[in-house]
Design a protein around this motif. Structure first.
Motif, PDB file in Angstrom:
ATOM      1  N   TYR A  40       0.985   2.320  12.439  1.00 43.00           N
ATOM      2  CA  TYR A  40       0.976   3.551  11.430  1.00 43.00           C
ATOM      3  C   TYR A  40       0.980   3.090  10.242  1.00 43.00           C
ATOM      4  N   SER A  41       0.379   3.903   9.792  1.00 35.65           N
ATOM      5  CA  SER A  41       0.895   4.478   8.013  1.00 35.65           C
ATOM      6  C   SER A  41       0.661   5.681   8.107  1.00 35.65           C
ATOM      7  N   ARG A  42       1.497   6.777   7.159  1.00 36.98           N
ATOM      8  CA  ARG A  42       1.630   7.916   5.820  1.00 36.98           C
ATOM      9  C   ARG A  42       1.506   7.712   5.154  1.00 36.98           C
ATOM     10  N   VAL A  43       0.307   7.812   3.832  1.00 45.72           N
ATOM     11  CA  VAL A  43       1.069   7.825   2.417  1.00 45.72           C
ATOM     12  C   VAL A  43       0.028   9.567   2.340  1.00 45.72           C
ATOM     13  N   PHE A  44       0.756   9.746   0.859  1.00 52.27           N
ATOM     14  CA  PHE A  44      -0.141  10.747  -0.128  1.00 52.27           C
ATOM     15  C   PHE A  44       0.319  11.388   0.258  1.00 52.27           C
ATOM     16  N   GLU A  45       1.473  11.729   1.139  1.00 56.79           N
ATOM     17  CA  GLU A  45       2.077  12.683   1.653  1.00 56.79           C
ATOM     18  C   GLU A  45       2.951  13.802   0.648  1.00 56.79           C
ATOM     19  N   TYR A  46       3.755  13.428  -0.851  1.00 56.90           N
ATOM     20  CA  TYR A  46       3.868  14.011  -1.580  1.00 56.90           C
ATOM     21  C   TYR A  46       3.600  15.342  -2.263  1.00 56.90           C
ATOM     22  N   LEU A  80      -9.831   5.238  -2.561  1.00 59.28           N
ATOM     23  CA  LEU A  80      -9.067   5.960  -2.385  1.00 59.28           C
ATOM     24  C   LEU A  80      -7.544   6.355  -3.473  1.00 59.28           C
ATOM     25  N   TYR A  81      -7.623   5.327  -3.258  1.00 58.10           N
ATOM     26  CA  TYR A  81      -6.542   4.554  -4.315  1.00 58.10           C
ATOM     27  C   TYR A  81      -7.148   4.141  -5.862  1.00 58.10           C
ATOM     28  N   GLN A  82      -8.120   3.990  -5.250  1.00 58.22           N
ATOM     29  CA  GLN A  82      -8.649   4.001  -7.285  1.00 58.22           C
ATOM     30  C   GLN A  82      -9.243   4.960  -7.921  1.00 58.22           C
ATOM     31  N   ASN A 101      -6.771   7.546  -7.384  1.00 57.29           N
ATOM     32  CA  ASN A 101      -5.891   7.779  -7.679  1.00 57.29           C
ATOM     33  C   ASN A 101      -4.937   6.920  -8.739  1.00 57.29           C
ATOM     34  N   GLY A 102      -6.410   6.780  -8.928  1.00 58.05           N
ATOM     35  CA  GLY A 102      -5.587   5.509 -10.501  1.00 58.05           C
ATOM     36  C   GLY A 102      -4.983   4.024 -10.070  1.00 58.05           C
ATOM     37  N   VAL A 103      -5.259   3.892  -8.938  1.00 60.29           N
ATOM     38  CA  VAL A 103      -4.528   2.414  -9.087  1.00 60.29           C
ATOM     39  C   VAL A 103      -5.794   1.329  -9.440  1.00 60.29           C
ATOM     40  N   LYS A 104      -5.347   0.232  -9.425  1.00 62.84           N
ATOM     41  CA  LYS A 104      -6.664  -0.920  -9.991  1.00 62.84           C
ATOM     42  C   LYS A 104      -5.891  -2.108  -8.923  1.00 62.84           C
ATOM     43  N   PHE A 105      -6.539  -2.396  -8.805  1.00 57.59           N
ATOM     44  CA  PHE A 105      -6.611  -4.030  -7.682  1.00 57.59           C
ATOM     45  C   PHE A 105      -7.211  -5.316  -8.273  1.00 57.59           C
ATOM     46  N   ILE A 106      -6.617  -6.123  -8.546  1.00 57.18           N
ATOM     47  CA  ILE A 106      -6.913  -7.406  -8.415  1.00 57.18           C
ATOM     48  C   ILE A 106      -6.439  -8.382  -6.934  1.00 57.18           C
ATOM     49  N   LYS A 107      -7.501  -8.450  -6.952  1.00 55.10           N
ATOM     50  CA  LYS A 107      -8.029  -9.447  -5.873  1.00 55.10           C
ATOM     51  C   LYS A 107      -7.892 -11.113  -5.864  1.00 55.10           C
ATOM     52  N   MET A 165       0.884  -1.191  -0.020  1.00 56.20           N
ATOM     53  CA  MET A 165      -0.112  -0.556  -0.091  1.00 56.20           C
ATOM     54  C   MET A 165       0.923   1.155   0.024  1.00 56.20           C
ATOM     55  N   GLU A 166       1.699   0.920   0.853  1.00 57.76           N
ATOM     56  CA  GLU A 166       2.831   2.460   0.881  1.00 57.76           C
ATOM     57  C   GLU A 166       3.862   2.457  -0.836  1.00 57.76           C
ATOM     58  N   VAL A 167       4.298   2.104  -1.054  1.00 58.37           N
ATOM     59  CA  VAL A 167       4.455   1.783  -2.538  1.00 58.37           C
ATOM     60  C   VAL A 167       3.468   2.243  -3.586  1.00 58.37           C
ATOM     61  N   ALA A 168       2.900   1.735  -3.803  1.00 64.42           N
ATOM     62  CA  ALA A 168       1.755   2.046  -4.638  1.00 64.42           C
ATOM     63  C   ALA A 168       1.184   3.334  -4.791  1.00 64.42           C
ATOM     64  N   ALA A 169       1.083   3.757  -3.479  1.00 72.39           N
ATOM     65  CA  ALA A 169       0.864   5.725  -2.999  1.00 72.39           C
ATOM     66  C   ALA A 169       2.204   6.679  -3.613  1.00 72.39           C
ATOM     67  N   ALA A 170       3.103   6.138  -3.286  1.00 72.96           N
ATOM     68  CA  ALA A 170       3.944   6.884  -3.689  1.00 72.96           C
ATOM     69  C   ALA A 170       4.285   6.704  -4.976  1.00 72.96           C
ATOM     70  N   ALA A 171       4.065   5.531  -5.796  1.00 68.61           N
ATOM     71  CA  ALA A 171       3.813   5.211  -6.909  1.00 68.61           C
ATOM     72  C   ALA A 171       3.351   6.268  -7.669  1.00 68.61           C
ATOM     73  N   CYS A 172       1.897   6.612  -7.101  1.00 65.91           N
ATOM     74  CA  CYS A 172       0.860   7.292  -7.728  1.00 65.91           C
ATOM     75  C   CYS A 172       1.870   9.091  -7.729  1.00 65.91           C
ATOM     76  N   GLY A 173       2.905   9.054  -7.232  1.00 66.69           N
ATOM     77  CA  GLY A 173       3.309  10.495  -6.832  1.00 66.69           C
ATOM     78  C   GLY A 173       3.767  10.885  -8.604  1.00 66.69           C
ATOM     79  N   TRP A 174       4.377   9.369  -9.079  1.00 62.94           N
ATOM     80  CA  TRP A 174       5.357   9.513 -10.278  1.00 62.94           C
ATOM     81  C   TRP A 174       4.324   9.174 -11.204  1.00 62.94           C
ATOM     82  N   ASN A 175       2.986   9.125 -11.479  1.00 66.23           N
ATOM     83  CA  ASN A 175       2.091   9.258 -12.861  1.00 66.23           C
ATOM     84  C   ASN A 175       2.347   8.097 -13.659  1.00 66.23           C
ATOM     85  N   LEU A 176       2.176   6.698 -11.973  1.00 61.37           N
ATOM     86  CA  LEU A 176       2.496   5.850 -13.431  1.00 61.37           C
ATOM     87  C   LEU A 176       1.488   5.025 -13.484  1.00 61.37           C
ATOM     88  N   ASP A 177       1.390   4.054 -14.334  1.00 59.71           N
ATOM     89  CA  ASP A 177       0.233   3.176 -14.492  1.00 59.71           C
ATOM     90  C   ASP A 177       0.076   1.763 -13.543  1.00 59.71           C
TER      91      ASP A 177
END
Length: 491
Positions: free
Chosen positions: A391-397, A260-262, A264-270, A222-234
């Protein structure tokens, strides 16, 4: 005192006869008492050992080692006495940054060393290499311990150094669980994150990536995916469970974060498992094949499927068969006198819940290090009484439309009551059959609200579940819980 050749012979004997070595260790005499260790260290000369500081040796250079070093310094017991043996090329640092600020794009002010050396994460001093030198602490970098002999109180490093210790603190932490090489787990472009070198490699990949696949729906994922959103990556996350963070989040809570992640463009495969990773014509990872045969294209893959404690080469000290890790008592003493274990690798008594636990979290790393060193250097006999905290802190860029910061204290057992609509606050309360509050989760709280959580989880007051369910807001629910805490204090 043993020579280097004799110590090397001990390692050879240990490799050949591990069972015999363990019996000799467990049946041996207690290690030298504090006064003896001091005289032995002071009198050390050209005796074939490769460390100057020998009274106390910490194996491992992670968070816990840095906080342990600080406690030694506070007691005036580091200078000329403490040695840290690390597999990393830099002093201990606050590891959580590696999946958070370290992964921000260059234009969004990423975290970089020396900015997050311990102990800045808890408001303490930044302990750079100069700090260790100034305090007389010997640090052996990039040279992990590969063998040890408890009878001669010696260690051997990967470079062949033979080290002597009086008291030993094992702080080896965890290593990332990896996909097998035969299914592509070592392909170029496949990443795991445990240290700065791993994070640097990932940042390099993100800079040229187009499609990112994150394997695992826990903390790392979850933390890496949030960071990847900061790079505007698929970005796609794949995991076998029904929702993200299954060890902590309820399905309802998970849904809020997934939405929230979706956004930001994140896709989930559960509910999906990886069959193999495939390489393209350039030899770099190009796709993941799932067990159902479907294919996910990706030029950068991050694997976050858990971690395992690094117990080697200290298995003979005693490994807990249920939770893994080196078993210790409430003062972090192992079964071998003079040897301690702290941080992620320690399997310790979780006093308030009456069970043995191993906690992979920076908060425990810091507190266990302090408690252990206090035990070693003073007459402290107070049992470690840890309150689980995550705890977690993400999307803080910079430029993020919504920052996320949640905290959890206690135990996530019992029925749950969820309050709030995630705009931005939401809270979840775990209540047992006796109406006692066992755990509490809060997103986007104020500093005052966050400070209330450990008080509630520690005290476990009886709460009125119906009142919580009827609360009109998170603030109201927290006030109901606070009132229960005050009522319990009056009883």
């Amino acid at each position: 005192m043993a020579s280097a050749a004799a110590a090397a012979q001990c390692f050879s004997s240990y490799s050949s006869f591990p069972g015999t070595w363990a019996l000799r260790q467990r049946g041996g005499d207690r290690v030298l008492q504090l006064s003896s260790r001091r005289s032995f260290c002071v009198s050390a000369a050209a005796d074939g050992f490769d460390n100057q500081n020998r009274e106390y040796v910490i194996v491992g250079g992670g968070n816990a080692a840095g906080y342990a070093a600080r406690t030694f310094v506070q007691h005036g017991m580091a200078d000329g006495r403490l040695c840290i043996v690390s597999k990393e090329p830099v002093p201990p640092y606050e590891r959580p940054a590696l999946t958070k600020g370290y992964l921000f794009p260059p234009e969004k002010k990423p975290a970089r060393l020396p900015g997050f050396h311990t102990c800045v994460g808890s408001g303490g001093q930044r302990q750079t290499a100069e700090w260790y030198k100034e305090n007389g602490i010997e640090v052996l970098y990039w040279d992990p311990v590969v063998a040890f002999d408890g009878k001669t109180q010696t260690l051997k490093t990967s470079s062949g150094k033979i080290l002597k210790y009086g008291s030993l603190i094992i702080s080896t932490g965890c290593e990332a669980s990896r996909l097998p090489e035969k299914i592509g787990g070592k392909l170029p472009g496949v990443h795991y994150i445990r240290d700065v070198a791993d994070a640097d490699s990932l940042v390099s990949s993100l800079g040229s990536a187009k499609k990112v696949l994150v394997i695992g729906g826990g903390y790392i994922g979850m933390e890496v995916a949030a960071a990847a959103c900061g790079w505007n990556l698929d970005t796609t996350i794949v995991f076998p469970e029904d929702h993200i963070m299954p060890r902590l989040f309820t399905p309802s809570l998970a849904k809020k974060y997934e939405d929230l992640y979706q956004q930001n463009g994140v896709k989930f495969i559960k509910g999906a498992l990886i069959d193999k990773l495939e390489a393209g014509s350039d030899g770099r990872v190009s796709s993941a094949v799932l067990k159902d045969g479907s294919v996910v294209e990706a030029d950068t893959v991050i694997v976050g499927i858990g971690a395992k404690p690094v117990v080697g080469p200290f298995e003979a000290v005693g490994v807990n068969p249920e939770v893994g890790g080196i078993e210790v008592d409430s003062l972090f003493r192992t079964s071998v006198p003079g040897i301690f274990a702290i941080g992620d690798v320690a399997a310790f008594p979780l006093k308030m819940y009456n069970r043995i636990a191993r906690v992979e979290h920076v908060d425990h790393a810091r507190k266990s290090a302090h408690h252990c060193v206090e035990t070693l250097l003073t007459s402290q006999t107070k049992a470690y009484d840890y309150l689980p905290y995550f705890y977690s802190r993400v999307f803080e860029y910079e430029g993020s439309s919504r920052k996320v910061w949640w905290q959890f204290y206690g135990d996530n057992v019992g029925e749950t009551v969820e309050v709030g609509n995630f705009d931005p606050k939401i809270a979840t309360f775990w209540i047992d059959s006796d109406s006692r509050l066992k755990g509490i989760f809060l997103e986007s709280g104020t500093s005052e609200e966050f400070s209330l959580l450990p008080q509630l989880a520690k005290s476990q007051p009886i709460v009125d579940k119906s009142k919580l369910q009827a609360a009109a807001s998170v603030e109201d629910a927290l006030e109901i819980a606070r009132s229960s805490l005050q009522s319990a204090a009056l009883v």
